[in-house]
Design a protein around this motif. Structure first.
Motif, PDB file in Angstrom:
ATOM      1  N   LEU A  31       3.496 -19.139  -0.936  1.00  0.00           N
ATOM      2  CA  LEU A  31       4.326 -18.354  -0.031  1.00  0.00           C
ATOM      3  C   LEU A  31       4.239 -16.898  -0.480  1.00  0.00           C
ATOM      4  N   GLY A  32       3.910 -16.000   0.448  1.00  0.00           N
ATOM      5  CA  GLY A  32       3.763 -14.626   0.010  1.00  0.00           C
ATOM      6  C   GLY A  32       3.679 -13.624   1.135  1.00  0.00           C
ATOM      7  N   ARG A  33       3.165 -12.467   0.783  1.00  0.00           N
ATOM      8  CA  ARG A  33       3.042 -11.345   1.711  1.00  0.00           C
ATOM      9  C   ARG A  33       1.753 -10.609   1.361  1.00  0.00           C
ATOM     10  N   THR A  34       0.987 -10.214   2.390  1.00  0.00           N
ATOM     11  CA  THR A  34      -0.319  -9.613   2.154  1.00  0.00           C
ATOM     12  C   THR A  34      -0.509  -8.381   3.021  1.00  0.00           C
ATOM     13  N   GLN A  35      -1.336  -7.460   2.535  1.00  0.00           N
ATOM     14  CA  GLN A  35      -1.712  -6.266   3.283  1.00  0.00           C
ATOM     15  C   GLN A  35      -3.220  -6.076   3.159  1.00  0.00           C
ATOM     16  N   ASP A  36      -3.904  -5.907   4.279  1.00  0.00           N
ATOM     17  CA  ASP A  36      -5.358  -5.753   4.278  1.00  0.00           C
ATOM     18  C   ASP A  36      -5.738  -4.499   5.046  1.00  0.00           C
ATOM     19  N   THR A  37      -6.370  -3.538   4.347  1.00  0.00           N
ATOM     20  CA  THR A  37      -6.899  -2.343   4.984  1.00  0.00           C
ATOM     21  C   THR A  37      -8.334  -2.143   4.522  1.00  0.00           C
ATOM     22  N   GLN A  38      -9.015  -1.133   5.076  1.00  0.00           N
ATOM     23  CA  GLN A  38     -10.387  -0.863   4.670  1.00  0.00           C
ATOM     24  C   GLN A  38     -10.475  -0.468   3.194  1.00  0.00           C
ATOM     25  N   ARG A  39      -9.428   0.136   2.675  1.00  0.00           N
ATOM     26  CA  ARG A  39      -9.465   0.670   1.314  1.00  0.00           C
ATOM     27  C   ARG A  39      -8.712  -0.201   0.310  1.00  0.00           C
ATOM     28  N   ILE A  40      -7.611  -0.823   0.732  1.00  0.00           N
ATOM     29  CA  ILE A  40      -6.728  -1.525  -0.203  1.00  0.00           C
ATOM     30  C   ILE A  40      -6.388  -2.904   0.344  1.00  0.00           C
ATOM     31  N   GLU A  41      -6.360  -3.894  -0.533  1.00  0.00           N
ATOM     32  CA  GLU A  41      -5.826  -5.214  -0.224  1.00  0.00           C
ATOM     33  C   GLU A  41      -4.747  -5.528  -1.254  1.00  0.00           C
TER      34      GLU A  41
END
Length: 258
Positions: A31-41
């Motif tokens: 169970l979690g939370r994620t962020q995906d961008t071109q520069r940072i994950e």
């Protein structure tokens, strides 16, 4: 995705991982939370896991863990799909409580880092280098599930050796270790002027896994390979020689492991 490309995550995994010396059956709930961008994950999650190991010698063991984890990837590359200049860094840290067969329960900490750099070398040559380190901090009387430890060998590790074939020996069988170190250096250039997307490469890999860095003895793998820089990422075909086993292996992979 929500604000700033964040997503909430619920995930479950059942995995049966078979190698030459053992088979590991594991179940995980995350169970979690994620962020995906071109520069940072970014990935924050809490995970419960159970693993059961069966060795070819007939031994069986169980391990359980509940952990809080953070994984991050930072990229500064000229291209995410086909990089030739820049670097990427992947880092992981986790803290959890584990227990298992013939082991005392307790708190462990897991850290991991992987740095990969890309650099043009003149007009037609390109270089790539990687360093990878990992360690699990726990008491000698403790155990952790298989996914919390490491083995080396394979396409994105030490080429010239089988997948997960490098690790500490327990009763003559390869097992997973609490310490990991691998490194790689590669140079490549276009194979033909008429086919600029087809490259020829040469590489040297080194590394292994053990139950401490003091007992870690890196092995070498060297070889040559072909690279097709396809629109969806590099396709790699490598022939590698393992200095420890004195045998050669073919490796095939697609894309980039960040």
């Amino acid at each position: 995705p929500g604000d700033n490309l964040y997503r909430n995550l619920v995930g479950g995994t059942i995995e049966n991982l078979k190698s030459d010396t053992d088979t590991v059956l594991s179940q995980r709930l995350r169970l979690g939370r994620t962020q995906d961008t071109q520069r940072i994950e970014r990935l924050y999650y809490v995970e419960g896991e159970r693993s059961r190991t069966f060795t070819v010698a007939g031994d069986r063991s169980n391990a359980y863990a509940l952990s809080l984890n953070y994984h991050g990837v930072w990229r500064d590359l000229d291209s995410v799909v086909l990089p030739t200049q820049g670097f990427s860094f992947a880092g992981q840290v986790g803290v959890g409580r584990s227990s298992g067969t013939a082991a005392s329960p307790g708190i462990y900490t897991r850290v991991y880092a992987r740095l990969t750099g890309y650099l043009p070398l003149g007009r037609v040559w390109y270089g790539q280098a990687r360093v990878e380190l990992g360690h699990v901090y726990l008491r000698d009387t403790m155990v952790v599930p298989e996914s919390q430890k490491w083995r080396a060998g394979g396409d994105d590790s030490v080429r010239g050796y089988g997948y997960r074939s490098l690790g500490p020996l327990v009763n003559g069988l390869v097992s997973s270790g609490t310490s990991l170190m691998t490194a790689s250096v590669e140079v490549a250039r276009p194979f033909l002027k008429s086919m600029p997307t087809l490259w020829l490469a040469g590489f040297i890999d080194a590394g292994s896994a053990a139950n401490s860095f003091a007992n870690l003895h890196p092995v070498l793998g060297t070889g040559i390979g072909l690279r097709w820089r396809s629109p969806v990422g590099p396709l790699r075909l490598d022939w590698a020689w393992g200095a420890e086993t004195r045998k050669s292996r073919l490796h095939f992979s697609v894309g980039i492991a960040f």
